[in-house]
Design a protein around this motif. Structure first.
Motif, mmCIF file in Angstrom:
data_model
loop_
_atom_site.group_PDB
_atom_site.id
_atom_site.type_symbol
_atom_site.label_atom_id
_atom_site.label_comp_id
_atom_site.label_asym_id
_atom_site.label_seq_id
_atom_site.Cartn_x
_atom_site.Cartn_y
_atom_site.Cartn_z
ATOM 1 N N GLY A 52 1.441 -1.490 -0.079
ATOM 2 C CA GLY A 52 0.048 -0.109 -0.024
ATOM 3 C C GLY A 52 1.081 1.063 -0.075
ATOM 4 O O GLY A 52 0.346 1.937 0.076
ATOM 5 N N GLY A 53 2.264 1.400 -0.434
ATOM 6 C CA GLY A 53 2.919 2.089 0.146
ATOM 7 C C GLY A 53 3.081 2.844 -0.564
ATOM 8 O O GLY A 53 2.347 2.794 -1.821
ATOM 9 N N PRO A 54 4.020 4.150 -1.658
ATOM 10 C CA PRO A 54 5.799 3.813 -0.954
ATOM 11 C C PRO A 54 5.072 4.081 0.597
ATOM 12 O O PRO A 54 4.091 5.397 0.645
ATOM 13 C CB PRO A 54 6.347 4.905 -1.004
ATOM 14 N N TYR A 55 6.615 4.241 1.475
ATOM 15 C CA TYR A 55 5.620 4.435 2.691
ATOM 16 C C TYR A 55 7.777 5.169 3.393
ATOM 17 O O TYR A 55 8.666 4.306 3.187
ATOM 18 C CB TYR A 55 5.456 4.214 4.276
ATOM 19 N N SER A 56 7.877 6.037 3.711
ATOM 20 C CA SER A 56 9.384 7.363 4.286
ATOM 21 C C SER A 56 8.535 7.572 4.680
ATOM 22 O O SER A 56 8.597 8.651 4.997
ATOM 23 C CB SER A 56 10.080 7.581 2.697
ATOM 24 N N THR A 57 10.541 8.562 5.977
ATOM 25 C CA THR A 57 10.209 9.248 6.616
ATOM 26 C C THR A 57 9.606 10.623 6.191
ATOM 27 O O THR A 57 9.479 11.778 6.232
ATOM 28 C CB THR A 57 11.501 9.167 7.281
ATOM 29 N N ASP A 58 10.502 10.523 4.363
ATOM 30 C CA ASP A 58 10.235 12.054 3.641
ATOM 31 C C ASP A 58 8.899 12.088 3.397
ATOM 32 O O ASP A 58 8.174 13.549 3.592
ATOM 33 C CB ASP A 58 10.576 11.797 1.948
ATOM 34 N N LEU A 59 8.567 10.679 2.725
ATOM 35 C CA LEU A 59 6.200 11.196 2.527
ATOM 36 C C LEU A 59 6.064 11.794 4.108
ATOM 37 O O LEU A 59 5.003 12.422 3.692
ATOM 38 C CB LEU A 59 5.966 10.103 1.826
ATOM 39 N N LEU A 60 5.680 10.916 5.065
ATOM 40 C CA LEU A 60 5.902 11.210 6.446
ATOM 41 C C LEU A 60 5.978 12.824 6.929
ATOM 42 O O LEU A 60 5.290 13.630 7.164
ATOM 43 C CB LEU A 60 6.308 9.952 7.466
ATOM 44 N N SER A 61 7.150 13.520 6.444
ATOM 45 C CA SER A 61 7.315 14.728 6.921
ATOM 46 C C SER A 61 6.698 15.572 5.564
ATOM 47 O O SER A 61 5.904 16.533 6.193
ATOM 48 C CB SER A 61 8.811 15.189 6.857
ATOM 49 N N SER A 62 6.563 15.163 4.798
ATOM 50 C CA SER A 62 5.855 16.223 3.610
ATOM 51 C C SER A 62 4.697 15.884 3.481
ATOM 52 O O SER A 62 3.213 16.893 3.613
ATOM 53 C CB SER A 62 6.113 16.109 2.202
ATOM 54 N N THR A 63 3.806 15.307 4.064
ATOM 55 C CA THR A 63 2.109 15.382 4.104
ATOM 56 C C THR A 63 1.909 15.352 5.026
ATOM 57 O O THR A 63 0.963 16.353 5.549
ATOM 58 C CB THR A 63 1.660 13.769 4.235
ATOM 59 N N LYS A 64 2.787 15.593 6.335
ATOM 60 C CA LYS A 64 2.503 16.942 7.817
ATOM 61 C C LYS A 64 2.882 18.356 7.284
ATOM 62 O O LYS A 64 1.861 18.650 8.016
ATOM 63 C CB LYS A 64 3.308 16.258 8.489
ATOM 64 N N LYS A 65 3.465 18.652 6.562
ATOM 65 C CA LYS A 65 3.670 19.666 6.201
ATOM 66 C C LYS A 65 2.929 20.410 5.485
ATOM 67 O O LYS A 65 1.709 21.583 5.973
ATOM 68 C CB LYS A 65 4.950 20.424 5.071
ATOM 69 N N GLU A 66 2.546 18.884 4.408
ATOM 70 C CA GLU A 66 0.600 19.763 3.610
ATOM 71 C C GLU A 66 -0.209 20.355 4.917
ATOM 72 O O GLU A 66 -1.089 21.088 4.800
ATOM 73 C CB GLU A 66 0.898 18.743 2.853
ATOM 74 N N MET A 67 -0.566 19.222 5.842
ATOM 75 C CA MET A 67 -1.241 19.440 7.046
ATOM 76 C C MET A 67 -1.279 20.663 7.747
ATOM 77 O O MET A 67 -2.227 21.462 7.673
ATOM 78 C CB MET A 67 -1.690 18.168 7.691
ATOM 79 N N GLU A 68 0.151 21.284 8.096
ATOM 80 C CA GLU A 68 0.362 22.186 8.812
ATOM 81 C C GLU A 68 0.692 23.595 7.695
ATOM 82 O O GLU A 68 0.294 24.502 8.262
ATOM 83 C CB GLU A 68 1.376 21.871 9.725
ATOM 84 N N ASP A 69 0.735 23.692 7.263
ATOM 85 C CA ASP A 69 1.032 24.509 5.826
ATOM 86 C C ASP A 69 -0.984 24.791 5.913
ATOM 87 O O ASP A 69 -0.942 26.731 5.935
ATOM 88 C CB ASP A 69 1.256 24.147 4.709
ATOM 89 N N LEU A 70 -1.776 23.914 5.264
ATOM 90 C CA LEU A 70 -3.295 24.261 6.183
ATOM 91 C C LEU A 70 -3.746 24.922 7.112
ATOM 92 O O LEU A 70 -4.575 26.431 7.294
ATOM 93 C CB LEU A 70 -4.169 23.318 5.248
ATOM 94 N N LEU A 71 -3.337 24.887 8.164
ATOM 95 C CA LEU A 71 -3.839 25.005 9.713
ATOM 96 C C LEU A 71 -3.141 26.566 9.993
ATOM 97 O O LEU A 71 -3.291 27.065 10.635
ATOM 98 C CB LEU A 71 -3.365 24.320 10.918
ATOM 99 N N SER A 72 -1.912 26.608 9.366
ATOM 100 C CA SER A 72 -0.483 27.692 9.587
ATOM 101 C C SER A 72 -1.291 28.501 8.537
ATOM 102 O O SER A 72 -0.221 29.713 8.737
ATOM 103 C CB SER A 72 0.377 27.180 9.932
ATOM 104 N N ASP A 73 -1.753 28.367 7.427
ATOM 105 C CA ASP A 73 -2.203 29.193 6.427
ATOM 106 C C ASP A 73 -3.289 30.773 6.852
ATOM 107 O O ASP A 73 -3.912 30.947 7.587
ATOM 108 C CB ASP A 73 -3.040 28.962 5.337
ATOM 109 N N PRO A 74 -2.299 31.652 7.046
ATOM 110 C CA PRO A 74 -2.909 33.413 6.900
ATOM 111 C C PRO A 74 -3.708 33.717 6.814
ATOM 112 O O PRO A 74 -4.636 34.043 7.256
ATOM 113 C CB PRO A 74 -1.333 34.253 7.189
ATOM 114 N N LYS A 75 -3.753 33.522 5.733
ATOM 115 C CA LYS A 75 -5.523 33.023 4.803
ATOM 116 C C LYS A 75 -6.305 33.275 4.841
ATOM 117 O O LYS A 75 -7.503 33.201 5.201
ATOM 118 C CB LYS A 75 -5.257 33.224 3.065
ATOM 119 N N ILE A 76 -6.410 31.507 5.173
ATOM 120 C CA ILE A 76 -7.381 31.002 6.077
ATOM 121 C C ILE A 76 -7.660 31.190 7.443
ATOM 122 O O ILE A 76 -9.189 31.453 7.298
ATOM 123 C CB ILE A 76 -6.955 29.464 6.466
ATOM 124 N N LEU A 77 -6.774 31.738 8.792
ATOM 125 C CA LEU A 77 -7.437 32.038 9.688
ATOM 126 C C LEU A 77 -7.992 33.607 9.813
ATOM 127 O O LEU A 77 -9.166 34.234 10.249
ATOM 128 C CB LEU A 77 -6.268 32.676 10.943
#
Length: 647
Positions: A52-77
């Protein structure tokens, strides 16, 4: 003119409401997608999956960044705040509530400068790398008898501390746990601590602990430690008395960190072991929950329960799909990934697995029953209170220690209940030392407080390790059987500065138990438990403060009084009380079984359960129901045990 003005005002208001609803709908769907992508990587990396992969620390970091980018987007707030102001106090309560949680959540992730965002991304990358290296660490103990190295997880090593009869083996297991500290410090933890503090100060907080607690609990580090200091001071005499009593019973050597757990309960754990067969753990948890009226509201749960190489070294429960209600009323049931590290061949593994099941399944039941208009209400990160999340699971796992629960669910493979004589021996062996658990919880919080208060130039591998020993001695009276730096929460982003939640939750657990005991007279198999928890605690998610929810159910502000009263209960009185409740349960079972025996009915917890072992699917409730799936899992475990014992 007035009529025209009012008409235009209503039209504008409707337009604003429609715009706000469109914003909320788009945000909810976007967040749910990014949350799912991150959690998929989280599960794959933590479990060491290939399919069901690929799974990697790079993908873990990038998907986390995408989620947090949404939540930290000043335009959204900014947009959420503008829509919230525009709709005001309109009668669309779900809309107003959702705008509010978007604002609250985005404020937790707000990165007002490019510098703070860069620090966050750098920290996340190092955290991911460290966690992967920690999973791959060669961990275990060297047998002092023949020098053979035995690979074991941290859970396996702690179990050995409780059960190994040879002191030299226990000491070797303790040294295995101690090896985690130097490893994580050498592999990035020092830099992580510095970066976390740098980020917190960039955002205007005293330090990282203050940032994390404020986001999660809604109050700062100062207020938290006013609560914890009172508990620490109030229970210090009990800790000191407990250590004196342990030394009096077993000699001063009993206070060595590799001896404490065994001296408290080592022999009785072996006597209890046949009554907690690991293979029956899932079935017993399910029966117990069903009897309390707990269900999972259509959820899907993946259970990965067995220990194996390269698997994350702590049990957890996460939700790739949080439960929520869409604007048209469509119910989105949760999807849950749930893991533990059980070794069915080890003495005590059945009790450990069952307690972990009752705990993590409590998290799953709680989050499956949150009914709010956005997935933000049912995700486990800030602004969800750690104490709120842990209260639910710890309340339910506390039942495993009750004699009345054990009278029904702790049975050997022949169906015989555990004798009360064994339970009495356990109470005598452990009750005077129950305060050690409280002090161990406090030690983690006091260590992290001291750690993040260090000046940056003093944040070194050597200082971190010496500080851990210093805090253990100060709070626990000596070095701990579970070295502080072996606690996985410390290095994990989502669990760092988290442990105070367990302490606050345990206060609430005892207060909630006290409530049910006074109201209904009992908890085990009480069909009111599930509906009551759902209506007062679960369905609200993070829409209400944790302290308010506790007060609404129990009628009291949160205090540690019920917990301390339990610790102070004399051993003789506890034995009398537990024996009475044990016998009452046996009488109930006898009365229920006095009629014509019936074929066992399946258990419907209103969820799909998949038993997995890494990439392998062992069984599923989609094929014959829960009891049939449990039986196939039981057979799988039996085959693994047979293979391990024959090799």
């Amino acid at each position: 003119m007035l009529r025209r003005f009012v008409t235009v005002g209503i039209k504008m208001s409707n337009e604003e409401i429609a715009a706000a609803q469109a914003f909320v709908d788009k945000f909810n769907e976007s967040y749910a997608e990014k949350h799912y992508n991150f959690e998929r990587q989280f599960w794959g990396c933590k479990m060491g999956l290939g399919d069901g992969g690929p799974y990697s620390t790079d993908l873990l970091s990038s998907t986390k960044k995408e989620m947090e980018d949404l939540l930290s987007d000043p335009k959204i707030l900014e947009a959420a705040e503008a829509h919230k102001m525009a709709v005001g106090d309109c009668d669309k309560t779900d809309l107003v509530k959702t705008l509010d949680i978007i604002v609250r959540t985005c404020n937790c992730y707000s990165m007002p400068s490019a510098g703070s965002k860069a620090i966050r991304e750098q920290t996340s990358q190092i955290e991911g790398q460290l966690e992967m290296r920690r999973n791959e660490m060669k961990l275990g103990y060297t047998d002092p008898a023949d020098g053979t190295f035995h690979a074991l997880s941290s859970v396996g090593l702690r179990n050995l501390l409780r059960t190994a009869s040879e002191e030299s083996t226990r000491k070797a297991a303790y040294e295995g746990l101690r090896s985690i500290g130097p490893f994580v410090c050498a592999e990035g933890f020092v830099e992580i601590v510095k970066l976390r503090n740098k980020l917190a100060r960039e955002l205007g907080y005293e330090d990282y602990y203050d940032l994390t607690v404020t986001n999660a609990e809604g109050f700062g580090k100062k207020q938290l430690f006013e609560i914890l200091d009172g508990l620490e001071e109030g229970t210090r005499p009990l800790m000191e008395e407990g250590r004196k009593e342990l030394a009096k019973r077993h000699g001063d050597d009993a206070l060595e960190p590799w001896n404490i757990s065994f001296k408290m309960a080592g022999s009785v754990i072996k006597k209890m072991d046949p009554y907690f067969p690991f293979a029956k753990a899932v079935e017993n948890y399910a029966k117990s929950y069903a009897a309390m009226g707990i269900n999972y509201a259509g959820a899907t749960m993946n259970l990965d329960l067995l220990d194996r190489k390269n698997k994350y070294s702590n049990g957890f429960c996460h939700w790739p799909v949080p439960a929520w209600v869409k604007p048209d009323g469509t119910w989105v049931p949760s999807q849950t990934n749930f893991t533990s590290l059980a070794d069915p061949t080890a003495v005590g593994s059945g009790l450990t697995a069952l307690t972990t099941l009752m705990h993590e399944a409590g998290h799953a039941a709680h989050f499956a029953n949150i009914r709010q208009p956005s997935p933000l209400f049912s995700q486990e990160r800030a602004p969800t209170s750690v104490a709120y999340a842990e209260n639910q699971s710890m309340f339910l796992d506390s039942l495993v220690g009750d004699a009345c629960w054990r009278a029904k669910y702790a049975q050997d493979l022949g169906g015989n209940p555990i004798p009360f004589a064994i339970l009495e021996e356990e109470i005598n062996s452990t009750h005077p030392f129950e305060v050690f658990k409280l002090r161990a919880m406090l030690a983690v919080s006091y260590f992290e407080k001291a750690l993040y208060e260090l000046p940056e130039e003093k944040v070194t591998a050597e200082k971190i390790q010496s500080l851990a020993d210093e805090i253990e001695s100060k709070i626990q009276g000596g070095l701990s059987p579970r070295p502080l730096l072996s606690v996985p929460h410390l290095v994990s982003d989502e669990a760092s500065c988290y442990y105070q939640g367990y302490t606050l939750a345990e206060m609430s657990v005892h207060q909630t138990r006290e409530y049910f005991k006074k109201k209904d007279g009992y908890i085990v198999d009480n069909p009111n438990v599930g509906p009551t928890l759902t209506n007062y605690y679960w369905k609200w998610g993070n829409s209400k403060p944790f302290l308010d929810l506790v007060k609404e159910l129990t009628g009291k502000d949160l205090t540690g009084d019920a917990w301390v009263d339990c610790l102070k209960e004399p051993v003789a009185r506890r034995i009398v009380r537990e024996k009475r409740e044990y016998e009452e349960m046996l009488d109930k079972i006898k009365a229920q079984g006095s009629g014509t025996p019936e074929a066992p009915k399946d258990i419907d917890l209103m969820m799909e359960v998949n038993f997995v072992d890494g990439d392998e699917v062992i069984s599923s409730t989609t094929d014959g129901g829960l009891l049939a799936a449990c039986k196939r899992f039981e057979d799988f475990v039996g085959a693994r045990v047979a293979s391990a014992t024959s090799s």
